[in-house]
Design a protein around this motif. Structure first.
Motif, mmCIF file in Angstrom:
data_model
loop_
_atom_site.group_PDB
_atom_site.id
_atom_site.type_symbol
_atom_site.label_atom_id
_atom_site.label_comp_id
_atom_site.label_asym_id
_atom_site.label_seq_id
_atom_site.Cartn_x
_atom_site.Cartn_y
_atom_site.Cartn_z
ATOM 1 N N GLU A 200 0.819 -1.211 0.000
ATOM 2 C CA GLU A 200 0.000 0.000 0.000
ATOM 3 C C GLU A 200 0.854 1.262 0.000
ATOM 4 O OE1 GLU A 200 -2.932 -0.086 3.096
ATOM 5 O OE2 GLU A 200 -4.128 -1.656 2.110
ATOM 6 N N THR A 201 2.060 1.162 0.527
ATOM 7 C CA THR A 201 2.957 2.325 0.568
ATOM 8 C C THR A 201 3.749 2.482 -0.725
ATOM 9 O OG1 THR A 201 3.191 2.048 2.971
ATOM 10 C CG2 THR A 201 4.810 3.452 1.862
ATOM 11 N N TYR A 202 4.245 1.364 -1.260
ATOM 12 C CA TYR A 202 5.168 1.437 -2.397
ATOM 13 C C TYR A 202 4.652 0.776 -3.674
ATOM 14 C CZ TYR A 202 8.310 2.824 1.344
ATOM 15 O OH TYR A 202 8.867 3.484 2.400
ATOM 16 N N GLY A 203 3.450 0.185 -3.638
ATOM 17 C CA GLY A 203 2.903 -0.496 -4.800
ATOM 18 C C GLY A 203 3.282 -1.972 -4.799
ATOM 19 N N SER A 204 2.607 -2.761 -5.611
ATOM 20 C CA SER A 204 2.912 -4.194 -5.705
ATOM 21 C C SER A 204 4.182 -4.401 -6.517
ATOM 22 C CB SER A 204 1.759 -4.943 -6.356
ATOM 23 O OG SER A 204 0.622 -4.941 -5.519
ATOM 24 N N HIS A 254 14.084 -2.797 -5.620
ATOM 25 C CA HIS A 254 14.055 -2.363 -7.017
ATOM 26 C C HIS A 254 12.729 -2.674 -7.698
ATOM 27 C CE1 HIS A 254 18.358 -1.301 -7.433
ATOM 28 N NE2 HIS A 254 18.551 -2.260 -6.536
ATOM 29 N N ALA A 255 11.946 -3.566 -7.127
ATOM 30 C CA ALA A 255 10.703 -3.995 -7.782
ATOM 31 C C ALA A 255 9.492 -3.163 -7.396
ATOM 32 C CB ALA A 255 10.438 -5.470 -7.448
ATOM 33 N N TYR A 256 9.620 -2.306 -6.363
ATOM 34 C CA TYR A 256 8.471 -1.517 -5.915
ATOM 35 C C TYR A 256 8.337 -0.253 -6.770
ATOM 36 C CZ TYR A 256 7.974 -4.442 -1.764
ATOM 37 O OH TYR A 256 7.761 -5.502 -0.918
ATOM 38 N N PRO A 257 7.161 -0.053 -7.379
ATOM 39 C CA PRO A 257 6.984 1.079 -8.305
ATOM 40 C C PRO A 257 7.378 2.440 -7.734
ATOM 41 C CG PRO A 257 5.121 -0.414 -8.470
ATOM 42 C CD PRO A 257 5.967 -0.912 -7.333
ATOM 43 N N LYS A 258 7.034 2.729 -6.482
ATOM 44 C CA LYS A 258 7.307 4.054 -5.931
ATOM 45 C C LYS A 258 8.768 4.247 -5.548
ATOM 46 C CE LYS A 258 2.607 5.131 -4.457
ATOM 47 N NZ LYS A 258 1.704 5.518 -3.343
#
Length: 532
Positions: A200-204, A254-258
């Motif tokens: 919820e904070t950084y995206g899936s 590195h995988a988190y969108p934000k």
């Protein structure tokens, strides 16, 4: 307490029995280990005060979580910070239950617990209490990371107190064994909480290929697990000509969108935690330690070590809760980094690795996976996951993955993957055969995938063509193992050695009820798991 340390909470404990004398295998000195025991005893006293008071405050719960996290292997080597933590715990305990030790309370115990009484207890009682203690220490790390992002769970908070109380005062196996399994149950809730906090904070997480080349110019290496610290560092270094590289369990960031949106989050440097003394030797950049995985630094780079949160080492610059990373930034600029792009490789020679196959990413391809199984193109799943370490024998996991059949998929997570995550195993149905699901706490994602597959095939998880091959080093692996047992998952292969704190009788219980077995050789274990 005794003048000598006793510690057997990690996989590399001396002689597979316990570290004693003046220092442990991890480099922790006896006086530091004794302070951690004192802190644990004080935490048990605080839990007892919560029990007598009927309710804890969020401050109390946060302190218990922080205190437990502080005692995990490779977190704190600093006596001063431990003494401050002990004082903080005692102040809260006194406020909740003034003069607790002198009262005639129903528990019949004084407020604090002498950990020597645990280490010298009947071996089966000691074994069960150690499973509880080390399990909640691991769970505390996950709760701490969730708390940093503003996510808490009342049931998880209260269970820390329940478990600590039982460690101090539980007296028989029938009372303790259900608590051991409950650690696994509550840890599942805790990992779900952290998964929610992170996504919820950084995206899936999204599948992402990460370079192992370090570009020329100033840079900072970030190790540990804490995504919030990485976010803050990225924000404070933006536009300053400093690149950021992950290390160890920070790779999945590195995988988190934000986090991916920061163009100066460049790649990954190095491998797992136990190689840091070699990898950081003469590194022209500072290293920020955000959570556990700290090894005593060598003289060659001790002036470039920065710690934050509960991580502490004598003499290292500590970034406090204000999170002003200016000292780290100034050090990076002063050192200047490499004078030209410098290419590094993984253990097997690969120049890049891929991460980000979280449960959402994998389950988005559930149809492809199910069809591959039905068509016979995909015959087996392996979860080869867990901690890495320096002890000989861990090349087993490299060889195991190399020898998995081409009609199988290997899921992995935690830092043990560095033994093989730079291998190219090919694809099945357009999906890579090797999928990195993330950090150790992302075992929750692996469980979600297993449950979804079981539902798709209308069977139990144990009936799936799915095998668990687990490596362990420290306490977070313990709570994950207990979660797998809580879920009834059987026939887990565990290595490279079995925990020293598990007594023969308790081990026999685990073997008879869950089929836990030590790893042998890749060839023998693969033949057994594939039913050959």
């Amino acid at each position: 307490m005794s003048n000598e340390m006793f510690c057997f909470q990690c996989e590399q404990t001396a002689g597979c029995t316990g570290c004693t004398g003046k220092a442990g295998v991890c480099g922790k000195k006896a006086d530091t280990a004794k302070l951690q025991d004192e802190l644990t005893g004080a935490l048990i006293g605080l839990a007892r005060a919560v029990d007598s008071n009927g309710e804890g405050t969020q401050e109390v719960y946060n302190t218990i979580i922080e205190g437990l996290f502080t005692t995990i292997t490779n977190v704190s080597f600093d006596n001063e910070s431990l003494e401050k933590m002990i004082a903080k715990v005692r102040k809260l305990e006194q406020a909740l239950a003034p003069d607790c030790g002198s009262c005639a309370s129903p528990c019949g115990k004084n407020s604090e617990f002498n950990m020597d009484d645990l280490w010298t207890a009947n071996e089966d009682i000691r074994s069960l209490k150690s499973l509880i203690l080390f399990g909640i220490r691991g769970m505390a790390a996950y709760a701490y990371h969730a708390n940093v992002l503003g996510y808490t769970d009342e049931e998880v908070n209260k269970f820390f107190c329940e478990a600590l109380f039982m460690i101090g005062y539980g007296e028989d196996q029938d009372t303790l064994l259900p608590v051991v399994l409950k650690v696994g149950e509550i840890n599942l809730k805790c990992m779900a909480l952290l998964d929610k906090a992170n996504t919820e904070t950084y995206g899936s997480p999204e599948p992402t290929t990460v370079s192992l080349t370090v570009e020329k110019g100033p840079f900072i290496v970030v190790t540990g697990h804490d995504l919030k610290d990485l976010q803050l560092l990225l924000e404070q270094t933006e536009g300053k000509g400093i690149n950021i590289y992950t290390h160890g369990e920070m790779l999945p960031a590195h995988a988190y969108p934000k986090l991916k949106k920061f163009s100066h989050l460049k790649g990954n440097f190095g491998t797992a935690w136990q190689n840091q003394q070699k990898e950081f030797d003469n590194l022209p950049a500072p290293i920020l330690y955000t959570t556990n995985c700290l090894m005593p630094p060598r003289k060659s780079y001790e002036d470039r070590v920065f710690t934050t949160e509960v991580v502490a080492f004598p003499g290292a610059v500590h970034i406090d809760d204000n999170k002003d990373f200016t000292p780290v930034i100034e050090k990076a600029l002063a050192l200047g980094g490499f004078t030209k792009d410098t290419e590094f490789t993984g253990i097997n020679g690969g120049k890049e690795v891929t991460t980000g196959f979280g449960h959402a990413a994998i389950l988005s391809h559930a149809g492809t996976v199910v069809e591959a199984v039905k068509s016979g193109a995909l015959k087996h799943f392996f979860l080869v996951a867990g901690c890495d370490g320096a002890k000989p024998g861990r090349n087993y996991y490299t060889e195991f993955v190399k020898q998995t059949p081409k009609n199988s998929i290997v899921l992995t997570l935690a830092c043990g993957k560095y033994r093989f995550n730079d291998l190219n195993l090919g694809e099945i149905g357009g999906l890579p055969r090797l999928m990195d699901m993330g950090q150790c706490n992302d075992a929750y994602g692996a469980i979600q995938v297993a449950v979804a597959l079981a539902k798709a095939f209308n069977c139990s998880v144990n009936e799936l063509p799915l095998s668990f091959v687990i490596s362990w080093y420290e306490q977070k692996a313990v709570c994950i193992l207990l979660t797998l047992l809580h879920l009834g998952i059987k026939n887990i292969k565990l290595g490279p050695s079995l925990p020293a704190f598990v007594s023969p009788n308790i081990l026999n219980f685990l073997v008879e009820n869950y089929g836990i077995a030590p790893i042998t050789t890749p060839e023998q274990d693969l033949a057994e798991l594939l039913g050959k």
